[in-house]
Every structure is written in C-alpha cells, then in structure tokens.
Design a protein around this motif. Structure first.
Motif, PDB file in Angstrom:
ATOM      1  N   ALA A   1       0.847  -1.197   0.000  1.00 57.94           N
ATOM      2  CA  ALA A   1       0.000   0.000   0.000  1.00 57.94           C
ATOM      3  C   ALA A   1       0.878   1.240   0.000  1.00 57.94           C
ATOM      4  O   ALA A   1       2.013   1.227   0.483  1.00 57.94           O
ATOM      5  CB  ALA A   1      -0.921   0.001   1.214  1.00 57.94           C
ATOM      6  N   THR A   2       0.316   2.329  -0.524  1.00 55.11           N
ATOM      7  CA  THR A   2       1.032   3.599  -0.605  1.00 55.11           C
ATOM      8  C   THR A   2       0.170   4.697  -0.010  1.00 55.11           C
ATOM      9  O   THR A   2      -1.029   4.773  -0.300  1.00 55.11           O
ATOM     10  CB  THR A   2       1.374   3.956  -2.062  1.00 55.11           C
ATOM     11  OG1 THR A   2       2.108   2.880  -2.657  1.00 55.11           O
ATOM     12  CG2 THR A   2       2.201   5.226  -2.135  1.00 55.11           C
ATOM     13  N   ALA A   3       0.783   5.529   0.828  1.00 53.71           N
ATOM     14  CA  ALA A   3       0.096   6.677   1.416  1.00 53.71           C
ATOM     15  C   ALA A   3       0.627   7.958   0.784  1.00 53.71           C
ATOM     16  O   ALA A   3       1.845   8.129   0.628  1.00 53.71           O
ATOM     17  CB  ALA A   3       0.309   6.712   2.923  1.00 53.71           C
ATOM     18  N   TYR A   4      -0.296   8.848   0.433  1.00 53.42           N
ATOM     19  CA  TYR A   4       0.050  10.164  -0.104  1.00 53.42           C
ATOM     20  C   TYR A   4      -0.457  11.213   0.886  1.00 53.42           C
ATOM     21  O   TYR A   4      -1.630  11.193   1.289  1.00 53.42           O
ATOM     22  CB  TYR A   4      -0.599  10.375  -1.468  1.00 53.42           C
ATOM     23  CG  TYR A   4      -0.147   9.382  -2.516  1.00 53.42           C
ATOM     24  CD1 TYR A   4       0.960   9.648  -3.328  1.00 53.42           C
ATOM     25  CD2 TYR A   4      -0.811   8.172  -2.701  1.00 53.42           C
ATOM     26  CE1 TYR A   4       1.387   8.741  -4.288  1.00 53.42           C
ATOM     27  CE2 TYR A   4      -0.394   7.256  -3.652  1.00 53.42           C
ATOM     28  CZ  TYR A   4       0.709   7.545  -4.443  1.00 53.42           C
ATOM     29  OH  TYR A   4       1.124   6.642  -5.394  1.00 53.42           O
ATOM     30  N   HIS A   5       0.437  12.110   1.297  1.00 52.83           N
ATOM     31  CA  HIS A   5       0.137  13.063   2.360  1.00 52.83           C
ATOM     32  C   HIS A   5       0.997  14.295   2.135  1.00 52.83           C
ATOM     33  O   HIS A   5       1.985  14.259   1.386  1.00 52.83           O
ATOM     34  CB  HIS A   5       0.456  12.406   3.715  1.00 52.83           C
ATOM     35  CG  HIS A   5       0.077  13.205   4.922  1.00 52.83           C
ATOM     36  ND1 HIS A   5       0.931  14.133   5.495  1.00 52.83           N
ATOM     37  CD2 HIS A   5      -1.046  13.199   5.693  1.00 52.83           C
ATOM     38  CE1 HIS A   5       0.336  14.663   6.557  1.00 52.83           C
ATOM     39  NE2 HIS A   5      -0.854  14.120   6.697  1.00 52.83           N
ATOM     40  N   ALA A   6       0.664  15.377   2.795  1.00 51.43           N
ATOM     41  CA  ALA A   6       1.461  16.592   2.664  1.00 51.43           C
ATOM     42  C   ALA A   6       2.911  16.373   3.088  1.00 51.43           C
ATOM     43  O   ALA A   6       3.822  17.064   2.591  1.00 51.43           O
ATOM     44  CB  ALA A   6       0.825  17.719   3.488  1.00 51.43           C
ATOM     45  N   CYS A   7       3.154  15.407   3.982  1.00 50.34           N
ATOM     46  CA  CYS A   7       4.519  15.157   4.447  1.00 50.34           C
ATOM     47  C   CYS A   7       5.324  14.309   3.462  1.00 50.34           C
ATOM     48  O   CYS A   7       6.536  14.122   3.648  1.00 50.34           O
ATOM     49  CB  CYS A   7       4.503  14.471   5.815  1.00 50.34           C
ATOM     50  SG  CYS A   7       3.988  12.732   5.795  1.00 50.34           S
ATOM     51  N   GLY A   8       4.668  13.775   2.442  1.00 48.93           N
ATOM     52  CA  GLY A   8       5.376  12.964   1.460  1.00 48.93           C
ATOM     53  C   GLY A   8       4.634  11.679   1.130  1.00 48.93           C
ATOM     54  O   GLY A   8       3.473  11.492   1.512  1.00 48.93           O
ATOM     55  N   THR A   9       5.301  10.796   0.422  1.00 48.96           N
ATOM     56  CA  THR A   9       4.734   9.520  -0.014  1.00 48.96           C
ATOM     57  C   THR A   9       5.444   8.384   0.711  1.00 48.96           C
ATOM     58  O   THR A   9       6.670   8.363   0.789  1.00 48.96           O
ATOM     59  CB  THR A   9       4.899   9.345  -1.537  1.00 48.96           C
ATOM     60  OG1 THR A   9       4.250  10.437  -2.203  1.00 48.96           O
ATOM     61  CG2 THR A   9       4.304   8.030  -2.010  1.00 48.96           C
ATOM     62  N   VAL A  10       4.658   7.461   1.242  1.00 54.24           N
ATOM     63  CA  VAL A  10       5.200   6.317   1.979  1.00 54.24           C
ATOM     64  C   VAL A  10       4.608   5.042   1.407  1.00 54.24           C
ATOM     65  O   VAL A  10       3.387   4.946   1.223  1.00 54.24           O
ATOM     66  CB  VAL A  10       4.872   6.412   3.486  1.00 54.24           C
ATOM     67  CG1 VAL A  10       5.297   5.137   4.209  1.00 54.24           C
ATOM     68  CG2 VAL A  10       5.556   7.627   4.103  1.00 54.24           C
ATOM     69  N   LYS A  11       5.450   4.063   1.131  1.00 55.10           N
ATOM     70  CA  LYS A  11       4.996   2.769   0.619  1.00 55.10           C
ATOM     71  C   LYS A  11       5.436   1.658   1.567  1.00 55.10           C
ATOM     72  O   LYS A  11       6.578   1.664   2.046  1.00 55.10           O
ATOM     73  CB  LYS A  11       5.562   2.514  -0.776  1.00 55.10           C
ATOM     74  CG  LYS A  11       5.070   1.207  -1.412  1.00 55.10           C
ATOM     75  CD  LYS A  11       5.574   1.069  -2.837  1.00 55.10           C
ATOM     76  CE  LYS A  11       5.132  -0.260  -3.448  1.00 55.10           C
ATOM     77  NZ  LYS A  11       3.673  -0.370  -3.541  1.00 55.10           N
ATOM     78  N   VAL A  12       4.531   0.715   1.846  1.00 54.18           N
ATOM     79  CA  VAL A  12       4.891  -0.469   2.630  1.00 54.18           C
ATOM     80  C   VAL A  12       4.622  -1.703   1.774  1.00 54.18           C
ATOM     81  O   VAL A  12       3.695  -1.720   0.951  1.00 54.18           O
ATOM     82  CB  VAL A  12       4.105  -0.556   3.955  1.00 54.18           C
ATOM     83  CG1 VAL A  12       4.364   0.674   4.820  1.00 54.18           C
ATOM     84  CG2 VAL A  12       2.610  -0.723   3.709  1.00 54.18           C
ATOM     85  N   PRO A  13       5.421  -2.755   1.943  1.00 56.92           N
ATOM     86  CA  PRO A  13       5.224  -3.963   1.139  1.00 56.92           C
ATOM     87  C   PRO A  13       4.036  -4.784   1.632  1.00 56.92           C
ATOM     88  O   PRO A  13       3.563  -4.608   2.758  1.00 56.92           O
ATOM     89  CB  PRO A  13       6.536  -4.736   1.344  1.00 56.92           C
ATOM     90  CG  PRO A  13       6.991  -4.312   2.706  1.00 56.92           C
ATOM     91  CD  PRO A  13       6.588  -2.869   2.844  1.00 56.92           C
TER      92      PRO A  13
END
Length: 319
Positions: free
Chosen positions: A229-241
C-alpha cells in the motif's frame, strides 16, 4: 464512535456447475456481506466503537443482518428499519470454476435513507466512513453527500469507493458524486482496481492522489493487494510492502485494511483532522504496516472473517 454508512446485503452463493442440479433445485449458501457491513464489524473487532447508519430491511434477511451487527458489538440505533427488501448479490459458479456476480439492489433497503432519517446531532461520532455503490443510489447518495458536507468540520470523513462498474450505469455521474465527496474527506482509501475502473488502466496513481489532496483530502491510501500500500500526504509519499501469507481468498481484505486504519487511529486518539494533518512519514509507515498485517490475516481465512485486536497484535509481534 466511528459511524459507517452504506450497504448491508446478502451474498448468495449458487453452484450452477452441474446442469443436472436444476431438476431438484440448486445448492446455495447465504452469507451476510457488503463492504460497509464488513467495515462496521471489523472496526468493532479491532477495539474501537462502531455504529451502522443505513437501511436494514424488516424481512428475514434484514433481521439476520441486524442480529449479526449487534452480535459483533456494532451500535445499530441509528439504522433505519425499512420495508424494502434486503439487497442481494448472486454469486454463481460455472463449470470452469469462475464466479459471476449479479446484483439485486434497486429499490431495496440499502437505498432507503433520506436526510430526515439522519439525526442532526452526532455528538460522540469521531469519524464517518462512507462508500461503495450506495453513493450513486437515491435517496441515500444525496443523503450521504449532505451528511459529509455538514459533518466534515468537526469529524473525520473517510471514503472508500469500492467501485463496481456493473452497478454504475453512469460513470460521469459517479465521478461528479465522488469528486464532490473528496472535497469534504479527510481520508480517501482506494484500491488500484478502483483507480483502474474509474480512470482507466493507464491512469497515473500519484497524479490522481495529488488531485484529491489538492481538492481537500488530507490522506490518500492506495492498496495494491500483495504489492502493499502507498500513502500520499502533505509530508510525502510512503509505501509499505505486502505481507507474505498463504492466501485462501481475498474477500474482505480491503475492508479489513480500512477497518484497521480507522480503528488504529481511534485507539491512539489520532482520529481527528488536526492529528491527520500533523502526520509524519513514520506515523504513516506504522499505520499502513498495521493495516497490511490485518488484511493479510483475512486473506489467510475463508470469506470476510476479519481479525480481532488480539489476533492483530499477535501477528504484529510475530512480524
């Protein structure tokens, strides 16, 4: 309390693989389902208070759905008892073993929620989760838009389209309705399949998420099955497997992810617009990891058998 609104229905699994079965009737299995239905009891299993806002039929299937929600600890005091029938999804398995789906939802209890059926005072509600095909049915669709508009200033609105094109006769109307809701949302949770269905196979996921953030959403989470999954937020983009697991089936995996996301925020006292706006990348990584582990548990079991908080914590310790 996290208030969930949308459909509660019956999945009717029918085996049509043997034509000789027509002579004496077809074997069938009726299972309580619906994405918001799963989400409501999933949140409760994961240690947060949840309620269901929607039409529940007074017929036999509707009483079954109501009883199941109550047995799972879901507050149904805001649910409307409807004279309309319970919606059904017929799941037929053919000779090749592949299922086909036929939905019977028009003029059913799921549609039967008007503005006057929703109390104006929603004290104690920290979040409202909205989604699935009721978004474009009436009067419930208009009711949910109005609810999101007036509640967004004081509680989190989380939307999950769970888009099924077979239930959307007018995709342009769906886009208008969904884009309008995004303006009031704190959280948008979607799957890669949702984006493909709504915007085409060549859609740029990051660009779609950026548009939603610009429109007003604070957090966009895109799930991609075994790929994570990938999170998009004002602090940036984070992906976890994705989490390695022996998959029995994936029914309810997306609902589990959404439930774990909201329940974790609620248990941690972070289910507010202010808290979500202040997230850093480590916060997002921890949140997505927990939700991915929860979804993996559901995939390891038959049907939408969402995990309990104890099961999730045990899996997190073992990870």
């Amino acid at each position: 309390m996290i208030l969930v609104s949308g459909e509660a229905l019956i999945d009717l699994f029918v085996d049509t693989s043997d034509p000789r079965g027509f002579r004496g009737g077809l074997p069938a299995l009726a299972v309580a389902g619906g994405s918001p239905f799963n989400l409501a009891f999933g949140i409760s299993r994961l240690g947060a208070r949840s309620g269901f806002l929607g039409g529940l039929s007074e017929d036999g299937f509707g009483r079954l759905l109501s009883a199941r929600l109550e047995a799972e600890g879901v507050d149904i005091s805001l649910a409307k008892v409807s004279r309309r029938p319970t919606p059904m999804a017929i799941v037929a398995t053919g000779a090749d073993g592949h299922p086909s789906y036929t939905f019977h939802a028009e003029n059913c209890a799921v549609c039967d929620l008007a503005a006057e059926d929703v109390p104006y005072d929603l004290d104690g509600v920290s979040a409202i989760a909205i989604g699935s095909f009721p978004l474009i049915m009436e009067p419930i669709g208009t009711t949910l838009v109005g609810l999101a508009r007036r509640a967004a200033a004081r509680c989190v609105i989380s939307i999950d389209p769970n888009l099924r094109l077979s239930l959307v006769p007018d995709l342009d109307h769906w886009h208008t309705r969904f884009d309008g809701l995004v303006r009031h949302a704190s959280i948008v949770k979607v799957s890669v399949e949702d984006i493909d269905a709504a915007y085409g196979l060549d859609a740029d996921e990051a660009a779609v998420a950026a548009r939603w953030l610009e429109a007003g959403a604070q957090l966009v989470v895109v799930t991609d099955g075994p790929h994570g999954a990938t999170a998009y937020h004002a602090c940036g983009t984070v992906k976890v497997p994705g989490r390695p697991v022996t998959v029995i089936d994936t029914v309810g995996a997306g609902d589990t992810f959404h439930a774990a996301l909201l329940a974790s925020l609620e248990r941690g006292g972070r289910l507010s617009r202010e808290a979500i706006a202040g997230f850093g990348q480590d916060d997002l990584r921890g949140l997505l990891t927990e939700a991915a582990v929860a979804a993996a548990i559901t995939c390891s079991r038959r049907g939408a058998d969402l995990p309990t908080l104890e099961e999730l914590r045990a899996a997190l310790r073992a990870a």
